[in-house]
Design a protein around this motif. Sequence first.
Motif, PDB file in Angstrom:
ATOM      1  N   UNK A 113       0.847  -1.192   0.000  1.00 19.80           N
ATOM      2  CA  UNK A 113       0.000   0.000   0.000  1.00 19.80           C
ATOM      3  C   UNK A 113       0.887   1.247   0.000  1.00 19.80           C
ATOM      4  N   UNK A 114       0.338   2.384   0.346  1.00 26.00           N
ATOM      5  CA  UNK A 114       1.081   3.640   0.241  1.00 26.00           C
ATOM      6  C   UNK A 114       2.316   3.661   1.134  1.00 26.00           C
ATOM      7  N   UNK A 115       2.204   3.115   2.332  1.00 22.14           N
ATOM      8  CA  UNK A 115       3.345   3.147   3.257  1.00 22.14           C
ATOM      9  C   UNK A 115       3.906   1.767   3.570  1.00 22.14           C
ATOM     10  N   UNK A 116       3.297   0.712   3.060  1.00 17.09           N
ATOM     11  CA  UNK A 116       3.822  -0.618   3.338  1.00 17.09           C
ATOM     12  C   UNK A 116       2.769  -1.699   3.233  1.00 17.09           C
ATOM     13  N   UNK A 131      -7.453   2.698   6.896  1.00 15.58           N
ATOM     14  CA  UNK A 131      -7.711   4.119   7.125  1.00 15.58           C
ATOM     15  C   UNK A 131      -6.410   4.917   7.113  1.00 15.58           C
ATOM     16  N   UNK A 132      -5.390   4.398   7.798  1.00 10.39           N
ATOM     17  CA  UNK A 132      -4.094   5.085   7.819  1.00 10.39           C
ATOM     18  C   UNK A 132      -3.508   5.199   6.416  1.00 10.39           C
ATOM     19  N   UNK A 133      -3.645   4.131   5.640  1.00 11.60           N
ATOM     20  CA  UNK A 133      -3.106   4.140   4.277  1.00 11.60           C
ATOM     21  C   UNK A 133      -3.840   5.148   3.394  1.00 11.60           C
ATOM     22  N   UNK A 177     -14.471   9.215   2.508  1.00 13.36           N
ATOM     23  CA  UNK A 177     -15.233   8.602   1.413  1.00 13.36           C
ATOM     24  C   UNK A 177     -14.381   7.590   0.654  1.00 13.36           C
ATOM     25  N   UNK A 178     -13.109   7.923   0.455  1.00  7.43           N
ATOM     26  CA  UNK A 178     -12.188   6.974  -0.181  1.00  7.43           C
ATOM     27  C   UNK A 178     -12.067   5.705   0.669  1.00  7.43           C
ATOM     28  N   UNK A 179     -11.978   5.895   1.978  1.00  7.46           N
ATOM     29  CA  UNK A 179     -11.855   4.760   2.895  1.00  7.46           C
ATOM     30  C   UNK A 179     -13.094   3.867   2.831  1.00  7.46           C
TER      31      UNK A 179
END
Length: 255
Positions: free
Chosen positions: A28-31, A78-80, A95-97
């Motif tokens: 994902x974005x961070x891992x 959610x964090x990602x 909304x993305x989540x």
Amino acid sequence: MGRNTEIYRFDKEKASAYLYKDLQHRIFHTGTFREYLKNRKKDLSGYEISFDKILGTVKSDINMITADELFEINLFLSDEIHSAFERESYSVRENHFLDLCKHYGILLLYELPTSTVCTSYMFQYGNYTQYFPIEEMRDVDGGINIDSKDFLCFNDYMILLTEKILSEKLNEYGHDFTENEKKVIDEIKAENINNSLLSEEVENEFIYLKDIISTDDSGPEAQTVYYAYDFFLKSLEMKSLIDLNKNPRIVILDS
């Protein structure tokens, strides 16, 4: 940090097809999810969430996931999302989540709006289960996984209780019930015509709440009265959305 309560149903097929694959391999974005859980274990003493167990449950039947496990999946996603879309507004990120969760078969039914309202709703759940015990998969942090049939019975109790609050205008405003709302209420009453305990508890709770708000209009019990309209509408909505064949289990995150 205040109390947070969310209610979920699931799409087993989507979770098995999409969530399983991405939790297992996707960067994902961070891992990855595996790295996220490793870091959580380093930071939290007594942390017992298992990557392999979560994957196994998601692959076979996400309906059997524990509340603690769902919390970790949601927190990770959610964090990602918030990291990937950090320049967007909070509402856009949320909304993305929710869209991502829906894609993965994690379907939010109801998110309670404030800590006091969360306490009010769960107080009613506790009140109901005192008289109508429910077999639960309960976690240390307070979340539960329950049979959808049991949840819908509690949901019917909430509909009947809030209908009485609104009919008696205990919340000062009342409510003009639509024909469809009246039909649902009548159906619930007909289904429970021989369940005298349910009608007694609705009446007893109504009397208790009526007495409480005369001396305390800000506590969690009073919120059952002042939030009755929203509880009523959301309970009707959940009743219409939960399909016992497709959604055999409900998870309530309560932390």
